[in-house]
Each structure stands twice: as C-alpha cells, then as structure tokens.
Design an enzyme around this catalytic site. Structure first.
Site, PDB file in Angstrom:
ATOM      1  CB  ALA A  18      18.239 -16.975  34.424  1.00 56.89           C
ATOM      2  N   GLY A  21      19.830 -18.879  42.881  1.00 54.35           N
ATOM      3  CA  GLY A  21      21.040 -17.914  43.102  1.00 54.35           C
ATOM      4  C   GLY A  21      20.100 -15.846  42.599  1.00 54.35           C
ATOM      5  CG  ASP A  64      30.451 -22.033  29.469  1.00 52.13           C
ATOM      6  OD1 ASP A  64      30.735 -20.663  29.686  1.00 52.13           O
ATOM      7  OD2 ASP A  64      31.014 -22.813  29.521  1.00 52.13           O
ATOM      8  CB  VAL A  65      29.897 -16.428  29.888  1.00 54.92           C
ATOM      9  CG1 VAL A  65      27.562 -15.483  29.833  1.00 54.92           C
ATOM     10  CG2 VAL A  65      29.579 -16.233  30.618  1.00 54.92           C
ATOM     11  CE1 TYR A 158      33.346 -13.034  42.418  1.00 52.93           C
ATOM     12  CE2 TYR A 158      33.615 -11.570  44.572  1.00 52.93           C
ATOM     13  CZ  TYR A 158      33.056 -12.267  43.277  1.00 52.93           C
ATOM     14  OH  TYR A 158      31.314 -11.913  43.381  1.00 52.93           O
ATOM     15  CB  THR A 193      23.663 -17.435  46.546  1.00 56.67           C
ATOM     16  OG1 THR A 193      24.506 -17.329  46.489  1.00 56.67           O
ATOM     17  CG2 THR A 193      22.700 -15.573  46.358  1.00 56.67           C
ATOM     18  CG  PHE A 195      28.576 -17.408  44.627  1.00 58.87           C
ATOM     19  CD1 PHE A 195      28.799 -17.106  42.634  1.00 58.87           C
ATOM     20  CD2 PHE A 195      29.727 -16.515  44.957  1.00 58.87           C
ATOM     21  CE1 PHE A 195      29.743 -16.779  42.055  1.00 58.87           C
ATOM     22  CE2 PHE A 195      30.940 -15.812  44.249  1.00 58.87           C
ATOM     23  CZ  PHE A 195      30.734 -16.300  42.611  1.00 58.87           C
TER      24      PHE A 195
END
Length: 250
Positions: A18, A21, A64-65, A158, A193, A195
C-alpha cells in the site's frame, strides 16, 4: 443474497503493497469513501510518507508477505477493532531483477518473485479468508496482470507468477462458490508506477527508458477506479475478472 451495499462507512479494508503505486491509489480511494484501511507494506517509512495526514481511518502496518510467521500472526497483532476485515486487496508484488534472459538473471531473484507474488498471496489469503467465511461476508481482490494471459522474453518468473495468480484466484472462486464471499481478479496492462525502478534496484534511468519505450501506459488511479467498480457492485454481483488496457493497446 440481498442487493444491499457491500461497502459501508467504517468497513475495514486491508491493502497489501500500500505504500506506493497501485496499492496507494486504491487505499486513497477507499479512505475517500469513508472506509477504514489497514495499509500494509514492507517498510514503515514508506507508509508514514504515503498516508501522512490521513487521520485515524488508516492503520499503517509493516508486513512482508514472504514472512510466513508475520502473516500467520498478522490478525492477532492488530488492535481488536481492526481484526474483522471486510475487504482484502492483495496487491503486494515484485519483479526485482526481471525483464532479462533467464540465464542472465539470478535464481534468487526469480525465486523471490515467485515467493512474493504467489506464495505471499496465498499466505495472506489463508490468513484472512477464514474470518470472512465465519462472518458470512467479504470481498477478495487479487492484482494479477495481463501477462497472466501471455508470455514474453525476460518474463520467466514474473509472467509465471501472474499465470499462477490467475489460476489461484479462479480456484478460490470454485472453492467459495456457495459462499457469499466475492472474489475478483484485476489484470492491468502496463501501469506507470515505481515498479520498474524497483525492478532495476533503484535505477530511475532504466525505469524511465522502459516506460518511454511503451506505446501507452495506465495510471495507478485507473486501476483504483476499476477496483472500486468491482467493490461497489450490488451484493449479488461478483466481477470475476477485469482486463484493463490503455486505449490503443492491441
């Protein structure tokens, strides 16, 4: 199922990734509609900067997922009044080291991309969906990509991860088909963004060149608006998938 509004003032929404971006744009839209937002991202500093002045309706939580223990204990570490999550926007993603030939890249980068984009997604969904099931309502939105439908040179990790996001989200839709929980996948094309800069480890020149080479790109606000469209449908309507492309992108 009734046609009453799903998003009510004060509803709790969790947005991962969150701090910038697409995630930040979505969180801002939710806050603007009077919802409460748990803004989660790896770095506390980025969250503080992104949501300075947004008041008590945003709870900034470093997460941190890829950290299994942190995700497993996430709900219990929240203040009690924030634990009943109505909406999960699973947005956290990575492509560090991407856009290069498979052999030229680092296997650590490739595995890290899969861990963030696939395993991290599964972790956060596994932590949050049981509560939605118990309460009998909720909405999960996953952020896939148009490359979940195609491949490209340099996208071994990716593109693979986004194919997995598409399959995972579709499987969840089958698992929860008799449940009032709604499950949506948003699949953006190129979005301008930070990214690309993260992909190149902070090299803004390479990131700018990448975006400049694209014929067209979307803005984070475009994706946020699409997410809100899905969230604001009547309760009996589930927007399963949305592919979002810039005008002129073939």
């Amino acid at each position: 199922m009734t046609d009453g509004p799903v998003l009510k003032p004060g509803a709790v929404c969790l947005v991962t990734g969150a701090s910038r971006g697409i995630g930040r744009a979505i969180a801002d839209c939710l806050l603007d509609r009077g919802l409460r937002v748990i803004a989660a991202a790896r770095g506390r500093e980025g969250l503080d900067s992104a949501f300075a002045g947004r008041g008590e309706d945003v709870l900034k939580v470093p997460l941190d997922v890829t950290d299994s223990a942190a995700v497993t204990g996430f709900l219990q570490n929240l203040p009690e009044e924030w634990r009943d999550i109505d909406v999960l926007i699973a947005n956290a993603g990575s492509d560090v080291g991407g856009r290069q030939h498979f052999e030229a890249g680092s296997i650590e980068d490739w595995v890290s991309t899969i861990d963030t984009n696939v395993s991290g997604l599964m972790r956060i969904c596994h932590a949050i969906l049981p509560g939605m099931s118990a309460r009998g309502h909720g909405h999960l939105v996953t952020l896939g990509s148009d490359v979940g439908n195609k491949t490209y040179a340099g996208g071994s990790a990716y593109a693979s991860s986004k194919h997995a996001v598409r399959a995972f989200t579709d499987c969840l839709r089958h698992d929860y088909k008799t449940s009032p929980i709604r499950i949506t996948e948003i699949m953006p094309a190129l979005v301008r963004t930070g990214f690309a800069e993260a992909r190149h480890r902070g090299d803004s020149g390479k990131a700018q060149a990448f975006y400049d080479s694209a014929p067209a790109a979307l803005a984070p606000e475009d994706i946020a608006a699409t997410v809100m469209f899905a969230l604001e449908q009547p309760a009996h309507v589930n927007i399963a998938q949305v592919l979002v492309t810039p005008t002129g992108d073939k």
